[in-house]
Design a protein around this motif. Structure first.
Motif, PDB file in Angstrom:
ATOM      1  N   THR A  53      -2.665   7.390   8.279  1.00  0.00           N
ATOM      2  CA  THR A  53      -3.752   7.051   7.361  1.00  0.00           C
ATOM      3  C   THR A  53      -4.459   5.750   7.726  1.00  0.00           C
ATOM      4  OG1 THR A  53      -2.173   5.939   5.890  1.00  0.00           O
ATOM      5  CG2 THR A  53      -2.674   8.248   5.438  1.00  0.00           C
ATOM      6  N   THR A  80       6.810   0.131  -1.558  1.00  0.00           N
ATOM      7  CA  THR A  80       7.887   0.766  -0.809  1.00  0.00           C
ATOM      8  C   THR A  80       9.199   0.012  -1.050  1.00  0.00           C
ATOM      9  OG1 THR A  80       6.334   1.418   0.922  1.00  0.00           O
ATOM     10  CG2 THR A  80       8.670   1.475   1.489  1.00  0.00           C
ATOM     11  N   SER A  99       0.968   5.082  11.652  1.00  0.00           N
ATOM     12  CA  SER A  99       0.539   5.687  10.396  1.00  0.00           C
ATOM     13  C   SER A  99      -0.521   6.737  10.679  1.00  0.00           C
ATOM     14  CB  SER A  99      -0.019   4.622   9.453  1.00  0.00           C
ATOM     15  OG  SER A  99      -0.602   5.225   8.301  1.00  0.00           O
ATOM     16  N   ASP A 151       4.249  10.890   6.050  1.00  0.00           N
ATOM     17  CA  ASP A 151       4.709   9.965   7.091  1.00  0.00           C
ATOM     18  C   ASP A 151       6.167   9.555   6.921  1.00  0.00           C
ATOM     19  OD1 ASP A 151       2.196  10.052   8.160  1.00  0.00           O
ATOM     20  OD2 ASP A 151       1.558   8.112   7.366  1.00  0.00           O
ATOM     21  N   ARG A 157       0.803  -1.225   0.000  1.00  0.00           N
ATOM     22  CA  ARG A 157       0.000   0.000   0.000  1.00  0.00           C
ATOM     23  C   ARG A 157       0.832   1.269   0.000  1.00  0.00           C
ATOM     24  NH1 ARG A 157      -2.352  -0.450   6.184  1.00  0.00           N
ATOM     25  NH2 ARG A 157      -0.661   0.620   7.255  1.00  0.00           N
ATOM     26  N   GLY A 158       2.129   1.149   0.280  1.00  0.00           N
ATOM     27  CA  GLY A 158       2.993   2.327   0.270  1.00  0.00           C
ATOM     28  C   GLY A 158       2.851   3.172   1.530  1.00  0.00           C
ATOM     29  N   ILE A 159       3.627   4.236   1.562  1.00  0.00           N
ATOM     30  CA  ILE A 159       3.650   5.127   2.732  1.00  0.00           C
ATOM     31  C   ILE A 159       3.245   6.525   2.301  1.00  0.00           C
ATOM     32  CG2 ILE A 159       5.091   6.078   4.578  1.00  0.00           C
ATOM     33  CD1 ILE A 159       6.952   3.660   4.196  1.00  0.00           C
ATOM     34  N   ASP A 160       2.371   7.131   3.074  1.00  0.00           N
ATOM     35  CA  ASP A 160       1.957   8.506   2.804  1.00  0.00           C
ATOM     36  C   ASP A 160       3.180   9.424   2.862  1.00  0.00           C
ATOM     37  OD1 ASP A 160       0.911  11.234   3.216  1.00  0.00           O
ATOM     38  OD2 ASP A 160      -1.022  10.212   3.381  1.00  0.00           O
ATOM     39  N   SER A 190       8.960   5.488  -1.411  1.00  0.00           N
ATOM     40  CA  SER A 190       7.627   4.907  -1.397  1.00  0.00           C
ATOM     41  C   SER A 190       6.647   5.774  -2.172  1.00  0.00           C
ATOM     42  CB  SER A 190       7.146   4.743   0.055  1.00  0.00           C
ATOM     43  OG  SER A 190       5.886   4.104   0.094  1.00  0.00           O
ATOM     44  N   THR A 191       5.733   5.085  -2.839  1.00  0.00           N
ATOM     45  CA  THR A 191       4.634   5.755  -3.542  1.00  0.00           C
ATOM     46  C   THR A 191       3.338   5.178  -2.998  1.00  0.00           C
ATOM     47  OG1 THR A 191       5.981   6.019  -5.530  1.00  0.00           O
ATOM     48  CG2 THR A 191       3.601   6.281  -5.770  1.00  0.00           C
ATOM     49  N   LEU A 192       2.464   6.036  -2.533  1.00  0.00           N
ATOM     50  CA  LEU A 192       1.220   5.601  -1.920  1.00  0.00           C
ATOM     51  C   LEU A 192       0.411   4.769  -2.914  1.00  0.00           C
ATOM     52  CD1 LEU A 192      -0.165   5.928   0.819  1.00  0.00           C
ATOM     53  CD2 LEU A 192      -1.452   7.844  -0.132  1.00  0.00           C
ATOM     54  N   GLY A 193       0.083   3.548  -2.521  1.00  0.00           N
ATOM     55  CA  GLY A 193      -0.704   2.659  -3.367  1.00  0.00           C
ATOM     56  C   GLY A 193       0.110   1.824  -4.323  1.00  0.00           C
TER      57      GLY A 193
END
Length: 334
Positions: free
Chosen positions: A280, A316, A278, A267, A261-264, A310-313
Motif C-alpha cells: 500500500t 500495530t 508494503s 500484508d 498507520r497499521g498493516i494491511d 494490526s488494524t489499518l489506520g
C-alpha cells in the motif's frame, strides 16, 4: 528397486520373449521339428532367464541403491561396488564431479567468509567517524540544524547496525549467551537512542512492566527490540508507544503497541519475508524490508515466538513470547 530394474531391462525381456515366441512359431509351422521338444527348451530357457535376472539384479542393484542413497555432502563411499565397465565410468565421472564441486564450494565459502570479514571491518571503521560526527553535532548551536543532522545520523547508524547483525546471524548459535536479562535498562537504552527522532515526531513512550526480567541473550534481544521500536516510530505520528510485559500461561510476554498507520490485512502474512515492504505504500523508499525479516531470524534462534495484531489506520501490536526455562535447556544442548 525391483520395479525400476525390470523397467530398465524391459527391452532385453521383450527381445527374449520375442525369440521364444519365434521358436514356438517355427516349430508349429515346420512339421519336421518336434513341437514338444521346442516347448521344453523354451520352458528351460524361461527358468534360466529368470535366474539370470535375479543374479544380475543382486549384483547391479547394489550400485544403483548406492546412487539413490547419495547425500548432499557428495559422499561417494556407497559407490565402491561398481563392477561393470558402465558402472565404473559412472563412478569415475561422479567422483570427478564431486571433487570439482567440493573444491568450488570450498573456494566460494572462503570468498564469502572473506567478504563478511571485510564488510564487518568496514562497518566498524565507519562507526568511528560517526562517533566523531555525533560529538561535533552536540556542539552545534542551531537546534533546527542539529535535529536534522541527528536524524540523518541516526538513520545511517541504524542501517549500519542492521547490516552488522545481518552478517552475524548465520553464526548466531556461536554467539548466544543465555542469562537473566533485565528489561527496563535494555528498553530505556533503546528508547534513548531514538530520542531525537521521537521528539521530532511527537512520540512518547508508556512503559508498564509486570515482569521485569526474562531469560534470553541480552545483545540479540536488544537488536530485536531496536527493529520493532524503529518500525513503530517510523510509522507513527504524535502518539504514544505502549510497552508492557506480563506473565501468561507460565511464559513472559513483551508487547510493543503503536498507534501508527497499521498493516494491511493482506500484508500480515508477508511482513517477515525478506525484502517485503508494503503493498500500500510503494512511495516509502526509506523501507528496506529487512528489519522484521532479521527480527524473525533472531527470534527463531532465541526460541521466541512473535505474534502481530494490526488494524489499518489504528496501529500495530507486536508480542514477543519468551520460552520457558526448559526450552533453553534444549536450545543450548543442540
Amino acid at each position: 528397486m525391483i520395479k525400476k530394474y525390470v523397467s530398465e531391462r524391459r527391452s532385453w525381456i521383450i527381445l527374449f520373449l520375442a525369440l521364444q515366441a519365434l521358436f514356438l512359431l517355427i516349430a508349429y509351422l515346420d512339421a519336421s521339428i518336434h513341437f514338444q521338444s521346442i516347448l521344453y527348451i523354451v520352458f528351460l530357457s524361461f527358468i534360466i532367464f529368470i535366474l539370470f535376472l535375479m543374479i544380475r539384479y543382486q549384483k547391479e542393484a547394489t550400485f544403483y541403491k548406492g546412487l539413490e542413497a547419495l547425500d548432499d555432502d557428495f559422499d561417494l563411499t556407497s559407490l565402491r561396488d561398481a563392477r561393470t565397465p558402465f558402472e565404473k565410468i559412472t563412478e569415475t565421472q561422479l567422483t570427478e564431479q564431486a571433487k570439482y564441486y567440493k573444491e568450488s564450494l570450498s573456494d566460494l565459502l572462503i570468498n564469502v567468509e572473506q567478504e563478511k570479514d571485510d564488510l564487518l571491518g568496514w562497518i566498524h571503521e565507519v562507526k568511528t567517524p560517526l562517533t566523531t560526527m555525533q560529538l561535533m553535532m552536540d556542539r552545534l548551536e542551531d537546534e533546527r540544524l542539529k535535529t536534522q543532522l541527528n536524524n540523518e545520523w541516526l538513520r545511517i547508524h541504524l542501517l549500519l547496525d542492521q547490516q552488522l547483525h545481518q552478517r552475524r546471524i548465520p553464526f548466531i548459535k556461536n554467539d548466544l549467551y543465555i542469562e537473566v536479562t533485565a528489561l527496563e535498562p535494555l528498553l530505556y537504552k533503546e528508547i534513548k537512542d531514538l530520542k531525537s527522532w521521537c521528539m521530532q515526531k511527537g512520540i512518547g513512550f508508556d512503559i508498564s512492566l509486570q515482569r521485569s526480567e526474562v531469560l534470553t541473550d541480552a545483545k540479540w534481544l536488544a537488536f530485536m527490540i531496536r527493529q520493532l521500536l524503529t518500525n513503530a516510530v517510523k510509522y507513527s505520528e504524535q502518539s504514544d508507544i505502549l510497552i508492557s510485559s506480563y506473565l501468561e500461561e507460565g511464559q513472559v510476554k513483551l508487547a510493543i503497541k503503536d498507534a501508527g498507520r497499521g498493516i494491511d490485512p493482506r500484508d500480515l502474512s508477508r511482513i517477515f519475508d525478506k525484502g517485503f515492504t508494503s503493498t500500500t505504500s510503494h512511495h516509502d523508499n526509506a523501507a528496506t524490508g529487512m528489519g522484521l525479516y532479521l527480527t524473525q531470524k533472531v527470534a527463531v534462534s532465541l526460541a521466541i515466538e512473535i505474534n502481530v495484531q494490526s488494524t489499518l489506520g489504528e496501529g500495530t501490536t507486536f508480542t514477543l513470547t519468551f520460552p520457558k526455562k526448559n526450552a533453553f535447556v534444549q536450545l543450548t544442548s543442540m
